[in-house]
Design a protein around this motif. Structure first.
Motif, PDB file in Angstrom:
ATOM      1  N   VAL A 151       0.006   2.524  -3.093  1.00 49.33           N
ATOM      2  CA  VAL A 151      -0.878   3.383  -2.300  1.00 49.33           C
ATOM      3  C   VAL A 151      -2.316   3.299  -2.842  1.00 49.33           C
ATOM      4  O   VAL A 151      -3.267   3.099  -2.095  1.00 49.33           O
ATOM      5  N   TYR A 157       0.913   6.960   3.953  1.00 49.82           N
ATOM      6  CA  TYR A 157       2.130   7.049   3.151  1.00 49.82           C
ATOM      7  C   TYR A 157       3.150   7.935   3.871  1.00 49.82           C
ATOM      8  O   TYR A 157       4.319   7.571   4.021  1.00 49.82           O
ATOM      9  N   ALA A 159       0.166   1.299   1.928  1.00 49.12           N
ATOM     10  CA  ALA A 159       0.482   2.726   1.777  1.00 49.12           C
ATOM     11  C   ALA A 159       1.706   3.090   2.606  1.00 49.12           C
ATOM     12  O   ALA A 159       2.606   3.799   2.134  1.00 49.12           O
ATOM     13  N   ALA A 169       4.819   1.717   1.057  1.00 44.01           N
ATOM     14  CA  ALA A 169       5.216   2.549  -0.087  1.00 44.01           C
ATOM     15  C   ALA A 169       5.980   3.773   0.406  1.00 44.01           C
ATOM     16  O   ALA A 169       7.015   4.140  -0.155  1.00 44.01           O
ATOM     17  N   GLY A 170       5.482   4.399   1.477  1.00 40.60           N
ATOM     18  CA  GLY A 170       6.169   5.557   2.052  1.00 40.60           C
ATOM     19  C   GLY A 170       7.555   5.194   2.557  1.00 40.60           C
ATOM     20  O   GLY A 170       8.517   5.937   2.373  1.00 40.60           O
TER      21      GLY A 170
END
Lengths: 299, 238
Positions: A23, A45, A203, A206-207
């Motif tokens: 992120v 995210y 990002a 990553a989420g």
């Protein structure tokens, strides 16, 4: 704390740090290259996590949800850059903060309309559902190891892209001198749009991969945003290498801060209070190296 | 266009904010031609170059490159049409190595020519070869200037625009740059040279243009200009 608990916390800290890096690297790239403070970065995210939840339900598999989510988030990044962000390049930071804060509100409302305000969980995909036994009592989930491995691979790819490809050279050149880069025949609008979309996709990704290990909830974007700003400040604004070092440090400080009980002069510091450990750490770094850990001093 | 016109700018009016800098300039560069663009500081030389390059779009007038209208086009389009710019103050990327500075923009010319390669650039500027892995900020002023010239040559341009290329360089280094500019001229690349050194510019130029307050007050070859000492004294202080 015995060796195995320590090992587990160490792995958890590294894994959290690597996730933060995904992120924060986008945040630092967008700030370092385009000069835009993007408060809405945490929202991507959150959007990623909700995408993972919603797409795995609709498409029936986490493994189909992932690539679909990546394509959608790249498209989202391109669209946002074209609609909003490109107007911010020559504006001051206050205007950037206002617009990107507005985006947080819009994403939060859209999330509420599309997906509701409930907390959800995403099942760990069957392929990675096992865990590796450490002792009779303790084991470590395979999914968390896979998650760390994916983050390390992505970090390596990003390093290669920025340091060793012509595109990476153009990106670095554009960060240093926009006008000159254009005059050398490089379409900087397309370059910036790609960097922004890359940041959004990182990002969101990553989420997505964090969703099976943490719950999916409305405020998750703002939580990660604040920690990522800490990472960017500690690592040095614009430095991807610095973001990696800082993210790992923050991951470890945060994880161990929550499990280690410290006694100073008979005063017991509760793990609950350790939530502030990363901010104390940031304050120390700022006093010691105001320009960030890995940014070369100018003089 | 078949008459060999590379750049044709007509009636250029340009402003910096409210101040009117260029007052209707006509400016033509033909293929293979070297032009000395002269005038005291603040007379509009750099503004004219930036108008052509798309960096400061003119308020009125037109810029054509090979007959194609590029007035107010994005700077990267003008560059892709074969117009290379070496700005005042050089504009190297200090955060890139010498090699990265050279290859980051390298490409075939607009007609597909690939005359200029990294090897040829290093043959022309041997000092850069020795410093291939150095960072851009570690170079001397002369080396930085060589790097910016080599960098645009690798885009295989038709026209080289040099704004104060020898400014602030030691005389021997400046001489080396002039020697290289003569070499480049022999390859048939056109150039526009802005420089304070009148004798060096007039020795290389086919045609000279003097700007005063955003207007052309003289246009002609070097012999004609040398035969007008009062023009030189009044507008260039030579």
């Amino acid at each position: 704390m015995d060796t195995y608990t320590f090992l587990i916390q160490l792995l958890n800290g590294i894994q959290y740090g690597l996730l933060l890096f995904l992120v924060a690297s986008g945040l630092t790239l967008i700030f370092g290259i385009m000069g835009v403070i993007n408060l809405s970065h945490g929202s991507f995210y959150m959007v990623g996590a909700y995408l993972a939840w919603s797409l795995s339900q609709h498409l029936g598999s986490f493994w189909i949800a992932l690539p679909t989510g990546i394509v959608l988030s790249v498209a989202l990044g391109m669209l946002l850059e074209w609609l909003f962000i490109k107007h911010l390049y020559r504006r001051d930071h206050l205007q950037q903060v206002l617009l990107t804060y507005g985006l947080i509100l819009i994403f939060s409302e859209l999330r509420s309309i599309l997906w509701g305000d409930d907390v959800h969980s995403v099942a760990v995909p069957a392929l990675l559902a096992g865990s590796i036994p450490l002792t009779e009592m303790l084991s470590y989930p395979v999914y968390r190891l896979w998650l760390s491995l994916v983050c390390v691979i992505l970090a390596g790819l990003m390093y290669y892209l920025i340091q060793h490809t012509k595109l990476g050279m153009m990106i670095r050149a554009g960060a240093s001198n926009r006008e000159m880069t254009q005059s050398l025949g490089i379409n900087i609008d397309v370059l910036y749009r790609s960097v922004f979309a890359l940041g959004v996709a990182l990002a969101a990704f990553a989420g997505m991969i964090a969703a099976p290990v943490s719950s999916v909830f409305p405020g998750m974007g703002n939580q990660v945003l604040i920690v990522c700003f800490v990472v960017v400040v500690i690592g040095g604004i614009g430095s991807v290498k610095g973001a990696m070092a800082a993210a790992l440090l923050i991951g470890l400080v945060d994880t161990f801060g929550k499990v280690v009980e410290v006694e100073i002069g008979g005063l017991r510091i509760l793990p609950e209070l350790a939530g502030m450990s990363i901010y104390v750490f940031m304050a120390i770094v700022l006093l010691w190296r105001p320009e960030g850990l890995l940014v070369r001093r100018q003089h | 266009m078949s008459d060999g016109t590379l750049i044709e700018a007509r009636g250029i009016h340009a402003y910096y904010g409210a101040s009117h800098v260029l007052h209707g300039i006509d400016f033509v560069v033909r293929r293979g031609e070297t032009i000395g663009l002269m005038g005291r500081n603040g007379m509009g030389k750099t503004t004219l170059l930036k108008s052509i390059l798309g960096l400061l779009p003119p308020r009125a007038g037109s810029v054509r490159v090979r007959g194609i209208d590029l007035t107010r086009a994005a700077p990267f389009r003008v560059a892709r049409a074969g117009i290379a710019y070496v700005p005042e103050g050089r504009g190297i990327f200090p955060n890139l190595s010498v090699k990265e500075n050279l290859v980051m923009a390298a490409r075939p010319g607009h007609d597909g020519r690939t005359e200029w390669t990294l090897d040829r650039a290093f043959d022309t500027f041997p000092r850069l070869r020795e410093r291939i892995n150095h960072g851009g900020q570690q170079l001397s002023g002369g080396e930085q200037q060589m790097l910016t010239i080599a960098r645009v040559l690798l885009t295989n341009p038709d026209l080289l625009i040099l704004d104060e290329a020898t400014e602030g360089l030691a005389p021997l280094v400046a001489q080396e740059i002039w020697r290289i500019l003569h070499q480049i001229r022999e390859t048939g690349i056109s150039s526009i040279i802005v420089d304070k050194n009148f004798s060096a510019v007039s020795a290389i130029s086919d045609r000279n243009i003097i700007l005063v307050k955003g207007q052309v007050v003289f246009e002609g070859d070097s012999d004609t200009l040398r035969a007008q000492p009062e023009t030189l004294r009044a507008h260039l202080g030579v």
